[in-house]
Design an enzyme around this catalytic site. Structure first.
Site, PDB file in Angstrom:
ATOM      1  N   ASN A 142     -33.147  68.171  -6.857  1.00  0.00           N
ATOM      2  CA  ASN A 142     -33.116  68.410  -8.316  1.00  0.00           C
ATOM      3  C   ASN A 142     -32.109  67.504  -9.032  1.00  0.00           C
ATOM      4  OD1 ASN A 142     -31.029  69.802  -7.102  1.00  0.00           O
ATOM      5  ND2 ASN A 142     -31.090  71.490  -8.550  1.00  0.00           N
TER       6      ASN A 142
ATOM      7  N   GLY B 265     -28.316  73.313  -1.422  1.00  0.00           N
ATOM      8  CA  GLY B 265     -29.728  73.649  -1.271  1.00  0.00           C
ATOM      9  C   GLY B 265     -29.926  75.144  -1.334  1.00  0.00           C
ATOM     10  N   SER B 266     -30.972  75.603  -0.672  1.00  0.00           N
ATOM     11  CA  SER B 266     -31.352  77.013  -0.777  1.00  0.00           C
ATOM     12  C   SER B 266     -30.481  77.899   0.126  1.00  0.00           C
ATOM     13  CB  SER B 266     -32.813  77.173  -0.385  1.00  0.00           C
ATOM     14  OG  SER B 266     -32.983  76.737   0.948  1.00  0.00           O
TER      15      SER B 266
ATOM     16  N   GLU C 284     -23.143  74.923  -1.280  1.00  0.00           N
ATOM     17  CA  GLU C 284     -23.514  75.096  -2.701  1.00  0.00           C
ATOM     18  C   GLU C 284     -24.957  75.582  -2.697  1.00  0.00           C
ATOM     19  OE1 GLU C 284     -21.410  74.721  -5.038  1.00  0.00           O
ATOM     20  OE2 GLU C 284     -20.056  73.047  -4.639  1.00  0.00           O
TER      21      GLU C 284
ATOM     22  N   CYS D 174     -29.436  74.697 -10.030  1.00  0.00           N
ATOM     23  CA  CYS D 174     -28.815  75.874  -9.400  1.00  0.00           C
ATOM     24  C   CYS D 174     -28.008  76.643 -10.434  1.00  0.00           C
ATOM     25  CB  CYS D 174     -27.931  75.424  -8.252  1.00  0.00           C
ATOM     26  SG  CYS D 174     -26.793  74.146  -8.749  1.00  0.00           S
TER      27      CYS D 174
ATOM     28  N   GLU E 176     -16.609  71.897  -5.268  1.00  0.00           N
ATOM     29  CA  GLU E 176     -16.738  70.465  -5.482  1.00  0.00           C
ATOM     30  C   GLU E 176     -16.194  70.167  -6.872  1.00  0.00           C
ATOM     31  OE1 GLU E 176     -21.142  70.177  -4.145  1.00  0.00           O
ATOM     32  OE2 GLU E 176     -20.106  68.394  -3.406  1.00  0.00           O
TER      33      GLU E 176
HETATM   34  P1  NAD Z   1     -33.574  73.142   0.752  1.00  0.00           P
HETATM   35  O1  NAD Z   1     -32.505  74.003   1.271  1.00  0.00           O
HETATM   36  O2  NAD Z   1     -34.945  73.296   1.305  1.00  0.00           O
HETATM   37  O3  NAD Z   1     -33.238  71.580   0.922  1.00  0.00           O
HETATM   38  C1  NAD Z   1     -32.010  71.025   0.569  1.00  0.00           C
HETATM   39  C2  NAD Z   1     -31.685  69.906   1.519  1.00  0.00           C
HETATM   40  O4  NAD Z   1     -31.533  70.431   2.833  1.00  0.00           O
HETATM   41  C3  NAD Z   1     -32.761  68.811   1.639  1.00  0.00           C
HETATM   42  O5  NAD Z   1     -32.123  67.568   1.818  1.00  0.00           O
HETATM   43  C4  NAD Z   1     -33.491  69.200   2.899  1.00  0.00           C
HETATM   44  O6  NAD Z   1     -34.151  68.127   3.523  1.00  0.00           O
HETATM   45  C5  NAD Z   1     -32.356  69.704   3.750  1.00  0.00           C
HETATM   46  N1  NAD Z   1     -32.736  70.615   4.829  1.00  0.00           N
HETATM   47  C6  NAD Z   1     -33.828  71.432   4.901  1.00  0.00           C
HETATM   48  N2  NAD Z   1     -33.809  72.119   6.062  1.00  0.00           N
HETATM   49  C7  NAD Z   1     -32.690  71.747   6.726  1.00  0.00           C
HETATM   50  C8  NAD Z   1     -32.108  72.140   7.957  1.00  0.00           C
HETATM   51  N3  NAD Z   1     -32.685  73.044   8.753  1.00  0.00           N
HETATM   52  N4  NAD Z   1     -30.933  71.586   8.306  1.00  0.00           N
HETATM   53  C9  NAD Z   1     -30.324  70.686   7.508  1.00  0.00           C
HETATM   54  N5  NAD Z   1     -30.835  70.276   6.342  1.00  0.00           N
HETATM   55  C10 NAD Z   1     -32.009  70.805   5.941  1.00  0.00           C
HETATM   56  O7  NAD Z   1     -33.505  73.380  -0.773  1.00  0.00           O
HETATM   57  P2  NAD Z   1     -34.600  73.068  -1.839  1.00  0.00           P
HETATM   58  O8  NAD Z   1     -35.515  74.227  -1.896  1.00  0.00           O
HETATM   59  O9  NAD Z   1     -35.154  71.715  -1.630  1.00  0.00           O
HETATM   60  O10 NAD Z   1     -33.650  73.017  -3.151  1.00  0.00           O
HETATM   61  C11 NAD Z   1     -33.594  74.023  -4.054  1.00  0.00           C
HETATM   62  C12 NAD Z   1     -32.461  74.971  -3.764  1.00  0.00           C
HETATM   63  O11 NAD Z   1     -31.213  74.303  -3.818  1.00  0.00           O
HETATM   64  C13 NAD Z   1     -32.356  76.066  -4.803  1.00  0.00           C
HETATM   65  O12 NAD Z   1     -32.185  77.305  -4.176  1.00  0.00           O
HETATM   66  C14 NAD Z   1     -31.100  75.717  -5.592  1.00  0.00           C
HETATM   67  O13 NAD Z   1     -30.450  76.747  -6.222  1.00  0.00           O
HETATM   68  C15 NAD Z   1     -30.274  75.047  -4.593  1.00  0.00           C
HETATM   69  N6  NAD Z   1     -29.351  74.132  -5.250  1.00  0.00           N
HETATM   70  C16 NAD Z   1     -28.038  74.476  -5.337  1.00  0.00           C
HETATM   71  C17 NAD Z   1     -27.127  73.653  -5.975  1.00  0.00           C
HETATM   72  C18 NAD Z   1     -25.661  73.999  -6.080  1.00  0.00           C
HETATM   73  O14 NAD Z   1     -24.864  73.123  -6.404  1.00  0.00           O
HETATM   74  N7  NAD Z   1     -25.237  75.215  -5.829  1.00  0.00           N
HETATM   75  C19 NAD Z   1     -27.569  72.452  -6.528  1.00  0.00           C
HETATM   76  C20 NAD Z   1     -28.914  72.134  -6.429  1.00  0.00           C
HETATM   77  C21 NAD Z   1     -29.791  72.993  -5.774  1.00  0.00           C
END
Ligand code: NAD
Length: 497
Positions: free
Chosen positions: A169, A245-246, A267, A301, A478
């Site tokens: 994002n 990420g999630s 995060e 997020c 961060e």
């Molecule tokens: P995701 O967790 O699927 O992916 C995020 C990253 O993790 C990607 O680079 C992905 O390739 C990698 N990844 C996936 N599986 C992995 C594993 N098993 N081991 C290591 N890396 C892995 O997240 P998404 O669905 O693509 O992104 C959306 C989510 O991210 C939302 O829940 C959002 O709230 C969160 N987010 C949080 C912030 C924050 O700063 N708190 C910022 C942006 C997004």
């Protein structure tokens, strides 16, 4: 400021792609193909079509990148003083400003976000490098008061090799807010951008090396989470992980980190409350809500995804808000519409399933409520800007992150009920309040559980302001000086004299 993006935008809109995008990993100071030779495609979300391919990395590529980063930790980087590290980061900031047009167009094309937003991201990214350039030589420890017979002090040492796992994002902003402080602290880095948005992280690595970064100090491996992300976070050669990420993936990353007792910053997601009290300035608050939930099509997020609204102004507020939102133009992010696409077909499906479940349960819809089907959609992944009321605090709409242009509304009576509603989810990332009563606003800031609180302006602040969540939103910080200390290990030294 004009950024000179017009020829690049014209190229994308007429050819569907952009020439000269990086297609390989960046390891040891140069582009290298995937060990397996495999590639994958990245999609233009506004058209739902692939526009370029890139290396599909796996454990072998991760091994090479971690080896390069470990080697670089003991190379010229180690000998370089903090001021010289700062100079390199400062040069990177200058180069980022010079090349902002190309970076912003690539970011917009790859993520789907509006070009204006991508240009804003670029300004923030250049600022992040500038900020940490200035901080590199101010990372001092303390002297410890132990009495006349001892000299005690602390030093901040670089933590080592820092892994960055980045979502789709805010591909470049998230990369920068991790990479800039890690480099300022003297760490080396292996970054893994999301498979949906790989390009700007690669371009950033190339630019930093042009700015003087020694080879191997910043490495970027592209590929999926399963194939490239998982081996990176489980790698014994990594000393720190910053994962954005999630919650579901963050939990797996935390388990992987436990294996080698690797430090980490998580995060994760949010369901952040945006409280509007009866005495707000309604124009300011309506603009604030629109920015909070429709910027980047709600895929933030820290989006203000829950409007907690005082009953006494609810009818007037929602009617004005819905009128504005229903007038939104959707379209390709590079044409700067009011609302761009969401990033992927999967994300579109997830968003719609949340909304359709709520509609089937009888939730009231004030605007939107379905996948957008207008001509401007052109095969892309667009969702109507949506406003929908939750049925009580336990409604899944009020509890679950949707990550799309969907505003959940909760109507409450007075500041106390607003605070209780604000705190009633598993998340605690950011929170905001619109009120002209500073006492009510500051009491809310004191009592809400959140890593950051906005008063009368959602997203107020910049790189100077520490950012991160509590509870299911993660931990660690961060940005700001707190972000720099995430990449340091504290050593205490005591001498008897
Ligand atoms: P995701 O967790 O699927 O992916 C995020 C990253 O993790 C990607 O680079 C992905 O390739 C990698 N990844 C996936 N599986 C992995 C594993 N098993 N081991 C290591 N890396 C892995 O997240 P998404 O669905 O693509 O992104 C959306 C989510 O991210 C939302 O829940 C959002 O709230 C969160 N987010 C949080 C912030 C924050 O700063 N708190 C910022 C942006 C997004």
């Amino acid at each position: 400021m004009t950024l000179g993006h017009e020829p690049l935008v014209a190229e994308v809109l007429s050819t569907g792609t952009l020439k000269g995008l990086p297609q390989e990993h960046f390891i040891g100071g140069r582009y290298v193909p995937a060990h397996s030779g495999n590639t994958m495609e990245s999609f233009d979300p506004a058209r739902g079509r692939p526009f370029a391919s890139f290396a599909a990395g796996d454990a072998a590529d991760v091994d090479a990148a971690v080896a390069a980063a470990r080697k670089a930790l003991n190379g010229p980087w180690r000998q370089m003083g903090p001021a010289e590290r700062g100079r390199i980061l400062d040069r990177a900031a200058t180069l980022l400003r010079e090349r902002a047009a190309r970076f912003a167009v690539v970011e917009s094309l790859d993520s789907g976000k509006r070009l204006l937003e991508a240009e804003g991201d670029l300004r923030g990214v250049a600022r992040a490098f500038e900020y940490y350039a200035g901080a590199a030589d101010k990372l001092h420890g303390d002297s410890l008061p132990l009495g006349r017979n001892y000299v005690g002090f602390t030093t901040e040492e670089p933590i080592g090799v820092a892994a960055q796992v980045i979502p789709w994002n805010y591909p470049l902003s998230t990369a920068a807010r991790g990479i800039a402080p890690a480099l300022a602290a003297g760490c080396t880095v292996v970054a893994k951008p999301a498979e949906q948005t790989p390009f700007t992280a690669l371009m950033l690595a190339e630019l930093l090396h042009e700015a003087g970064l020694p080879e191997g100090v910043l490495n970027v491996v592209t590929g999926t989470g399963a194939q490239a992300g998982a081996p990176l976070v489980a790698h014994p050669g990594i000393d720190h992980i910053t994962f954005t990420g999630s919650v579901a993936t963050g939990t797996q990353v935390m388990r992987a980190a436990a294996e080698h007792v690797t430090r980490l910053v998580l995060e994760l997601g949010g369901k952040s409350p945006l409280v509007v009290l009866a005495d707000c300035d309604m124009d300011v608050a309506i603009n604030g809500v629109i920015e909070a939930i429709y910027e980047n099509a709600g895929q933030i997020c820290s989006a203000g995804s829950r409007l907690i609204l005082d009953r006494s102004i609810a009818v007037a507020f929602l009617s004005r808000l819905a009128t504005r939102v229903k007038g939104f133009k959707i379209g390709h992010g590079l044409t700067n519409p009011d609302l761009g696409p969401v990033n992927s077909a999967r994300q579109l499906e997830i968003i719609d399933s949340h909304v359709q479940r709520a509609i089937a349960s009888g939730n009231r819809v004030y605007a939107g409520g379905s996948i957008a089907k207008s001509e401007a959609a052109d095969g892309g992944w667009f969702y109507e800007p949506t406003i929908i009321e939750a049925q009580g605090a336990s409604d899944p709409l009020a509890q679950q992150e949707i990550f799309g242009p969907v505003l959940t509304v909760q109507i409450v009576d007075g500041p106390e009920e607003a605070l209780n509603a604000a705190n009633a989810t598993p998340y605690a990332l950011v929170a905001g309040i619109y009120s002209t009563n500073i006492t009510d606003a500051l009491r809310f800031a004191r009592d809400v559980d959140a890593g950051q609180v906005f008063i009368n302006e959602w997203f107020a602040g910049g790189i100077e302001v520490p950012f991160g969540g509590n509870r299911k939103s993660g931990f660690g910080r961060e940005k700001g000086m707190a972000g720099l200390r995430s990449y340091c290990k504290l050593k205490s030294v005591v001498a008897r004299i």
